[in-house]
Enzyme design. Sequence first.
Site, PDB file in Angstrom:
ATOM      1  N   ASP A 189       0.882  -1.189   0.000  1.00  0.00           N
ATOM      2  CA  ASP A 189       0.000   0.000   0.000  1.00  0.00           C
ATOM      3  C   ASP A 189       0.909   1.225   0.000  1.00  0.00           C
ATOM      4  OD1 ASP A 189      -2.291   1.652   0.180  1.00  0.00           O
ATOM      5  OD2 ASP A 189      -2.309   1.586   2.360  1.00  0.00           O
ATOM      6  N   SER A 190       0.291   2.397  -0.158  1.00  0.00           N
ATOM      7  CA  SER A 190       1.059   3.640  -0.055  1.00  0.00           C
ATOM      8  C   SER A 190       1.457   3.901   1.392  1.00  0.00           C
ATOM      9  CB  SER A 190       0.197   4.801  -0.551  1.00  0.00           C
ATOM     10  OG  SER A 190      -1.022   4.819   0.174  1.00  0.00           O
TER      11      SER A 190
ATOM     12  N   CYS B 285     -11.127   2.836   0.040  1.00  0.00           N
ATOM     13  CA  CYS B 285      -9.687   3.054   0.267  1.00  0.00           C
ATOM     14  C   CYS B 285      -9.371   2.210   1.485  1.00  0.00           C
ATOM     15  CB  CYS B 285      -9.406   4.529   0.538  1.00  0.00           C
ATOM     16  SG  CYS B 285      -7.776   4.864   1.245  1.00  0.00           S
ATOM     17  N   THR B 286      -8.274   1.465   1.418  1.00  0.00           N
ATOM     18  CA  THR B 286      -8.002   0.512   2.494  1.00  0.00           C
ATOM     19  C   THR B 286      -7.696   1.195   3.834  1.00  0.00           C
ATOM     20  OG1 THR B 286      -5.739   0.365   1.652  1.00  0.00           O
ATOM     21  CG2 THR B 286      -7.282  -1.375   1.001  1.00  0.00           C
ATOM     22  N   HIS B 287      -7.422   2.491   3.803  1.00  0.00           N
ATOM     23  CA  HIS B 287      -7.217   3.211   5.067  1.00  0.00           C
ATOM     24  C   HIS B 287      -8.521   3.388   5.860  1.00  0.00           C
ATOM     25  CE1 HIS B 287      -3.327   4.417   3.428  1.00  0.00           C
ATOM     26  NE2 HIS B 287      -3.021   4.979   4.588  1.00  0.00           N
TER      27      HIS B 287
ATOM     28  N   CYS C  78      -4.433  -1.653  -1.972  1.00  0.00           N
ATOM     29  CA  CYS C  78      -4.632  -0.221  -2.185  1.00  0.00           C
ATOM     30  C   CYS C  78      -5.528  -0.055  -3.409  1.00  0.00           C
ATOM     31  CB  CYS C  78      -3.264   0.430  -2.416  1.00  0.00           C
ATOM     32  SG  CYS C  78      -3.340   2.159  -2.914  1.00  0.00           S
ATOM     33  N   ASN C  79      -6.669   0.583  -3.221  1.00  0.00           N
ATOM     34  CA  ASN C  79      -7.589   0.793  -4.357  1.00  0.00           C
ATOM     35  C   ASN C  79      -6.977   1.728  -5.390  1.00  0.00           C
ATOM     36  OD1 ASN C  79     -10.570  -0.185  -3.395  1.00  0.00           O
ATOM     37  ND2 ASN C  79      -9.305   0.455  -1.693  1.00  0.00           N
ATOM     38  N   THR C  80      -6.304   2.778  -4.911  1.00  0.00           N
ATOM     39  CA  THR C  80      -5.737   3.778  -5.821  1.00  0.00           C
ATOM     40  C   THR C  80      -4.733   3.110  -6.759  1.00  0.00           C
ATOM     41  OG1 THR C  80      -5.949   5.276  -3.945  1.00  0.00           O
ATOM     42  CG2 THR C  80      -4.744   6.106  -5.852  1.00  0.00           C
TER      43      THR C  80
ATOM     44  N   TYR D 195      -1.150   8.617  -2.204  1.00  0.00           N
ATOM     45  CA  TYR D 195      -1.290   8.343  -3.634  1.00  0.00           C
ATOM     46  C   TYR D 195      -2.475   9.091  -4.248  1.00  0.00           C
ATOM     47  CZ  TYR D 195       2.020   4.394  -4.151  1.00  0.00           C
ATOM     48  OH  TYR D 195       3.126   3.598  -4.248  1.00  0.00           O
ATOM     49  N   GLY D 196      -3.432   9.478  -3.398  1.00  0.00           N
ATOM     50  CA  GLY D 196      -4.695  10.030  -3.891  1.00  0.00           C
ATOM     51  C   GLY D 196      -4.547  11.221  -4.823  1.00  0.00           C
TER      52      GLY D 196
HETATM   53  N1  DGL Z   1      -4.896   3.054   0.875  1.00  0.00           N
HETATM   54  C1  DGL Z   1      -4.987   3.604  -0.414  1.00  0.00           C
HETATM   55  C2  DGL Z   1      -6.226   3.163  -1.168  1.00  0.00           C
HETATM   56  O1  DGL Z   1      -6.759   2.111  -0.884  1.00  0.00           O
HETATM   57  C3  DGL Z   1      -4.487   4.975  -0.760  1.00  0.00           C
HETATM   58  C4  DGL Z   1      -4.358   6.059   0.238  1.00  0.00           C
HETATM   59  C5  DGL Z   1      -3.524   7.200  -0.315  1.00  0.00           C
HETATM   60  O2  DGL Z   1      -2.316   6.986  -0.518  1.00  0.00           O
HETATM   61  O3  DGL Z   1      -4.075   8.287  -0.582  1.00  0.00           O
HETATM   62  O4  DGL Z   1      -6.682   3.804  -2.062  1.00  0.00           O
END
Ligand code: DGL
Length: 272
Positions: free
Chosen positions: A10-11, A188-190, A74-76, A42-43
């Site tokens: 992930d990021s 987003c996984t966060h 990470c979805n992004t 990453y967003g």
């Molecule tokens: N956790 C990430 C996701 O699932 C990205 C968060 C980020 O870097 O902005 O999209």
Amino acid sequence: MTKPRILLFDSGMGGLTVANAVAKQLPDAHLVYSADNAGFPYGAWKEEALRLRIVKVLGALIARVKPDVVVIACNTASTIAMAALRDAYQVPFVGTVPAIKPAAAQTKSGIIGVLATPGTVNREYTHSLIHTYAFHCKVFLHGAPRLAEIAEQKLRGHAVDMAELKDEVAPVFRKRDGGRTDVVVLGCTHYPLLTDEINEVAPWPVIYIDPSPAIARRVADVAEETVLKGQNHDVPAHGTVILTSARAGGSETLTAYGTMGFPRHEVLEIGV
Ligand code: DGL
């Protein structure tokens, strides 16, 4: 018995929600977590630059870990780089994309909220998921600029600013034609790190969809179908987090990884 060696990526700390689910599903697996903290968040990245970066970072991580399976937690990253990663590397990849299909199956009001990063919200991939699976629903997509950072701060032990959180999530709680949002996708996984707090500031109760248990089941299936590489003493031990920058690896960050099952750390400077 040979254990699958699984690299999660992930990021930042969001993929820990997926790592946790994978650890439950495969308690004997050898897990190595990696965070491109030098590139976080990453967003806000431009698509092409981010795709190139992710492919390069994963190349270095795969060389270091020699995984049996890589989980892009990470979805992004998954929505833009999955095809490029599969073209570049032989190892099997499991990704995560916004859980729009299960949301469309669960909504009763037909009104769905999708919380994701600004990048994921703008991606063609996300729009095509909506056209395919939720064409009969009203979908409110919101690119939350600060939610991932708020989740990281929480894991580092800082208090969550509830007023700021409320503003970040408010756009997905909507009313339309006598109905209102009843399902919110945590895209987003966060964000599952903040489910309790989001629930607290939400104007009404909804179902939150965290895809990590489904991803973990997929990882288990892929690991079972893969010929495992076997033990290797030159790779990071189980419970190691690999960071791409020592800069953001302060003690609060390392403590957070430790409490989430990754007490060892390494820094892999990639130079991208
Ligand atoms: N956790 C990430 C996701 O699932 C990205 C968060 C980020 O870097 O902005 O999209």
